[in-house]
Design a protein around this motif. Structure first.
Motif, PDB file in Angstrom:
ATOM      1  N   ASP A   6       0.816  -1.198   0.000  1.00  0.00           N
ATOM      2  CA  ASP A   6       0.000   0.000   0.000  1.00  0.00           C
ATOM      3  C   ASP A   6       0.856   1.257   0.000  1.00  0.00           C
ATOM      4  O   ASP A   6       0.425   2.295  -0.517  1.00  0.00           O
ATOM      5  N   TYR A  55       1.502   1.822  -3.516  1.00  0.00           N
ATOM      6  CA  TYR A  55       0.275   2.334  -4.138  1.00  0.00           C
ATOM      7  C   TYR A  55       0.141   3.836  -3.876  1.00  0.00           C
ATOM      8  O   TYR A  55      -0.149   4.626  -4.787  1.00  0.00           O
ATOM      9  N   ILE A 101      -8.417   2.240  -1.687  1.00  0.00           N
ATOM     10  CA  ILE A 101      -7.635   1.928  -2.871  1.00  0.00           C
ATOM     11  C   ILE A 101      -8.308   0.776  -3.598  1.00  0.00           C
ATOM     12  O   ILE A 101      -9.057   0.003  -3.006  1.00  0.00           O
ATOM     13  N   ARG A 123      -7.963  -2.514  -6.250  1.00  0.00           N
ATOM     14  CA  ARG A 123      -7.122  -3.522  -6.901  1.00  0.00           C
ATOM     15  C   ARG A 123      -7.758  -3.847  -8.249  1.00  0.00           C
ATOM     16  O   ARG A 123      -8.844  -4.432  -8.301  1.00  0.00           O
ATOM     17  N   MET A 178       1.411  -3.270  -6.057  1.00  0.00           N
ATOM     18  CA  MET A 178       0.132  -2.658  -5.689  1.00  0.00           C
ATOM     19  C   MET A 178      -0.989  -3.680  -5.598  1.00  0.00           C
ATOM     20  O   MET A 178      -2.135  -3.322  -5.375  1.00  0.00           O
ATOM     21  N   HIS A 227      -2.413  -5.494  -7.852  1.00  0.00           N
ATOM     22  CA  HIS A 227      -3.377  -5.601  -8.938  1.00  0.00           C
ATOM     23  C   HIS A 227      -3.387  -7.046  -9.438  1.00  0.00           C
ATOM     24  O   HIS A 227      -2.516  -7.859  -9.078  1.00  0.00           O
TER      25      HIS A 227
END
Length: 258
Positions: A10, A13, A70, A72, A92, A94
């Protein structure tokens, strides 16, 4: 459970978010966000957004910041193959989507929902050359149903004026970007995935209409009408022609090398 900003993934991110926000300022983008209150402040959710440009995910993430969340994103596997972008995407958290083994990606997405994360999906799968909402894949609705998670429809309008398919790009400053988040769709008892997907399509189409109605910019000339849909005075192809162009582009990508 909301995301913990102390985790290394994070922190990465947040660093990328600040970098992107800086780029937005350099471009002088006039970003308007409506409906961020529809994102839950904590707990799982699925965001389903339209897809007109390569930067759409950055604007969805920008809107989620207003709720301290946030997202994903489920993204094409090719994005993860690049040494730089792939490292950042994994940091991050994803989700890489391989066309030939999509089930793996959906299992990963469901695990993230179980952890209280927000998963971002572009259910059209590819960029819409008509700029209208295409037929949706069922994955977003399926995740919402299997995890009893709210399904939040979203529309980004204007990002295609910066960077999109067919080599269209512009760094002209001051473009308007409109981001709309709609009321969450909650799966009803016994609701099927196709039924929820149909409701999602209707909600996204309605939001797109609102975005177009409120959008502050207008084409500068007849040549600049390319970014408007055909039914809004633009020169974008009608959906049937756009679908044919999509198929032709996919065939070019899949052609074997000689």
């Amino acid at each position: 459970m909301s995301s913990d900003p102390r985790r290394p993934s994070d922190r990465t991110y947040r660093h990328v978010e600040r970098l992107i926000a800086g780029v937005f300022r350099l471009l002088g983008l006039r970003i308007t966000v409506h409906g961020s209150q529809h994102l839950p402040a904590s707990g799982p959710a699925v965001i389903a957004c339209n897809h007109t440009g390569f930067l759409d995910f950055t604007f969805v993430g920008y809107a989620a910041r207003e709720r301290g969340r946030i997202v994903r994103f489920m993204s094409k596997f090719s994005t993860f193959e690049n040494p730089l972008s792939g490292r950042l995407m994994r940091a991050m958290r994803h989700i890489p989507v391989d066309r030939w083994s999509g089930a793996i990606a959906y299992r990963q997405a469901r695990r993230l929902l179980d952890e209280g994360e927000i998963v971002g999906v572009f259910p059209e799968a590819t960029i819409s050359r008509s700029w209208l909402v295409k037929r949706l894949k069922p994955g977003a609705a399926g995740m919402a149903i299997t995890r009893s998670a709210p399904l939040v429809p979203a529309i980004v309008w204007g990002s295609h004026r910066i960077l999109t398919v067919d080599g269209r790009r512009s760094l002209r400053r001051g473009k308007a970007i409109t981001i709309l988040l709609g009321e969450p769709l909650h799966p009803a008892d016994g609701e099927t995935i196709p039924a929820l997907t149909e409701r999602l399509h209707a909600a996204m189409t309605a939001l797109l209409g609102q975005a177009l109605d409120s959008y502050p910019d207008a084409p500068r000339s007849d040549a600049d009408r390319w970014w408007l849909p055909h039914d809004r005075g633009g020169t974008a192809p009608e959906p049937a022609l756009a679908a044919a162009l999509d198929r032709a582009a996919l065939e070019r990508i899949n052609q074997p090398f000689d």
